[in-house]
Design an enzyme around this catalytic site. Structure first.
Site, PDB file in Angstrom:
ATOM      1  N   LYS A 162       0.818  -1.223   0.000  1.00 14.11           N
ATOM      2  CA  LYS A 162       0.000   0.000   0.000  1.00 14.11           C
ATOM      3  C   LYS A 162       0.847   1.266   0.000  1.00 14.11           C
ATOM      4  O   LYS A 162       2.022   1.257   0.313  1.00 14.11           O
ATOM      5  CB  LYS A 162      -1.009  -0.045   1.149  1.00 14.11           C
ATOM      6  CG  LYS A 162      -2.176  -0.984   0.772  1.00 14.11           C
ATOM      7  CD  LYS A 162      -3.300  -1.018   1.748  1.00 14.11           C
ATOM      8  CE  LYS A 162      -4.407  -1.957   1.189  1.00 14.11           C
ATOM      9  NZ  LYS A 162      -5.381  -2.337   2.192  1.00 14.11           N
TER      10      LYS A 162
ATOM     11  N   ARG B 190      -3.508 -10.067   5.155  1.00 16.53           N
ATOM     12  CA  ARG B 190      -3.885 -10.210   3.738  1.00 16.53           C
ATOM     13  C   ARG B 190      -2.739  -9.661   2.885  1.00 16.53           C
ATOM     14  O   ARG B 190      -2.467  -8.469   2.931  1.00 16.53           O
ATOM     15  CB  ARG B 190      -5.178  -9.429   3.485  1.00 16.53           C
ATOM     16  CG  ARG B 190      -5.693  -9.485   2.061  1.00 16.53           C
ATOM     17  CD  ARG B 190      -6.949  -8.624   1.914  1.00 16.53           C
ATOM     18  NE  ARG B 190      -7.499  -8.699   0.578  1.00 16.53           N
ATOM     19  CZ  ARG B 190      -7.095  -7.923  -0.426  1.00 16.53           C
ATOM     20  NH1 ARG B 190      -6.145  -7.030  -0.254  1.00 16.53           N
ATOM     21  NH2 ARG B 190      -7.641  -8.054  -1.622  1.00 16.53           N
TER      22      ARG B 190
END
Ligand code: HH2
Length: 293
Positions: free
Chosen positions: A230, A264
Site C-alpha cells: 500500500k 492479507r
C-alpha cells in the site's frame, strides 16, 4: 503495546473452525484486469489456480478471491462481470487446492454464489453498508465475515480521512458495524475486524493504526490487517509498488506484535517468514533453530 497472542482461539467459517494460535496468512488472488498491484496477471482461471497452489506452498492459510478493484478511480465492474470472474476460480480452488476461500466483494449476489461454489468467508470492505442483503447471505450460510473500516466510497474516501485520534475513532466505528452484524443475527465467533489500512487514511493514520492496533483488538474479535504494497509503505520508503513486499512483511510482523491475527498479502512467502519470527517471539519458542544459531 500488547505483547500477547490474540485472545480468540479460532475463527468459525461456513465449513470449519480455523485455528488462530499462529498468524494466519490470506493470499490475495485479484481476478481483475485493472488491479493496481497484480496488473491482471491472474486473469485466466488456470493462472489463478497456479498462483493459489504456489501460495499454499508458500504457507498461505486462506485464499482471498476478488473480482472488483477497490482502488480509487478503478473502472466499475458489473455484477455479471464480477460473477464471471470469480465463480469459476472459486469452484476450481475449493475442488483442487484445499485451502479455505474467502470472497472479497461488496455484493450480496456475488457472496451468495461464491459461498455456493465453496467459499466459506465473506470479506466485505464496506462492512455490510453497501448491499442491504449482505448480512442475511452471511447469516444463512453461517459464513465467516471480515468487517473492514472505511469512510465513504473508494472514490471519495480520501476527503473523509480526518481524525483527531484515528485508532479510537476507527475502533468506535468498527464497534458500530459489529453491533449491526450481531443484530442481524451473525454469530460473534464468525466475525473478524479490520482497520482498513489505506481506506480513508493518510500515511500518518495508517502508521498510528499499526502502533495502536491493541485498541482494535480490545473489541474482542480477531483482527485482520491488509498492508500489502500500500501507498503508506511507499511514503515511508520512497519505493514503487513493485518493491514493497519486504516492507509488507515487516508491517505484518509489527501488526502481529500489536495483536493482529490475520494478514492479507500478495507475497505469501515473505509475510510467512516474517510472521514466523514474530510468532516465535510471541511464544518464545525458537524450536526450529539449533541451540547455537
Ligand atoms: N485491501 C484491499 C482490498 N481488500 N480487504 C480487507 N479486508 N482489508 C484490506 O486492507 C483490503 C481488502 C486493497 O488491496 P488490493 O487487493 O491489493 O487492491 P484492489 O483494490 O485492486 O483489490
Amino acid at each position: 503495546m500488547t505483547l500477547a497472542p490474540p485472545a480468540a482461539p479460532s475463527w468459525r467459517t461456513a465449513r470449519r473452525a480455523l485455528p488462530l494460535g499462529r498468524a494466519s496468512v490470506l493470499g490475495i488472488l485479484n481476478i481483475t484486469p485493472d488491479s493496481f498491484s497484480d496488473g491482471g496477471r491472474h486473469h485466466a482461471v488456470e493462472d489463478a489456480v497456479r498462483a493459489a497452489r504456489r501460495m499454499k506452498d508458500d504457507g498461505a492459510d486462506i485464499l482471498d478471491v476478488g473480482g472488483e478493484s477497490t482502488r480509487p478511480g478503478a473502472a466499475p465492474v458489473s455484477e455479471a462481470e464480477e460473477l464471471r470472474r470469480v465463480i469459476p476460480v472459486i469452484e476450481r480452488l475449493t475442488a483442487e487446492v484445499g485451502l479455505p476461500v474467502s470472497i472479497d466483494t461488496r455484493r450480496a449476489a456475488v457472496a451468495r454464489a461464491a459461498l455456493a461454489a465453496g467459499a466459506e468467508i465473506v470479506n466485505d470492505v464496506s462492512a455490510l453498508t453497501k448491499d442491504p442483503a449482505m448480512a442475511a447471505v452471511v447469516r444463512e450460510a453461517n459464513a465467516g465475515l471480515i468487517l473492514m473500516h472505511m469512510r465513504g466510497e473508494p472514490d471519495t474516501m480520501d476527503a473523509a480521512a480526518v481524525y483527531d485520534d484515528v485508532a479510537l475513532e476507527v475502533a468506535a466505528e468498527l464497534a458500530q458495524r459489529l453491533g449491526h452484524a450481531l443484530a442481524a443475527g451473525i454469530a460473534a465467533d464468525a466475525i473478524v475486524l479490520d482497520p482498513g489500512l489505506g481506506f480513508a487514511k493518510h500515511t500518518a493514520h495508517n502508521l498510528a493504526l499499526l502502533r495502536h492496533l491493541d485498541r482494535i483488538a480490545a473489541l474482542g474479535h480477531p483482527v485482520l490487517v491488509g498492508p500489502s504494497r500500500k501507498r503508506f509503505l511507499g511514503a515511508v520508503s520512497g519505493r514503487a509498488v513493485d518493491r514493497r513486499d519486504d516492507l509488507t512483511a515487516v508491517a505484518c510482523a509489527i501488526a502481529r506484535m500489536a495483536g493482529a491475527a490475520l494478514f492479507r498479502v500478495h507475497d505469501v512467502a515473505a509475510a510467512r517468514a516474517a510472521l514466523d519470527v514474530a510468532d516465535a517471539v510471541l511464544h518464545e519458542s525458537g524450536s526450529r533453530l539449533p541451540a547455537s544459531a
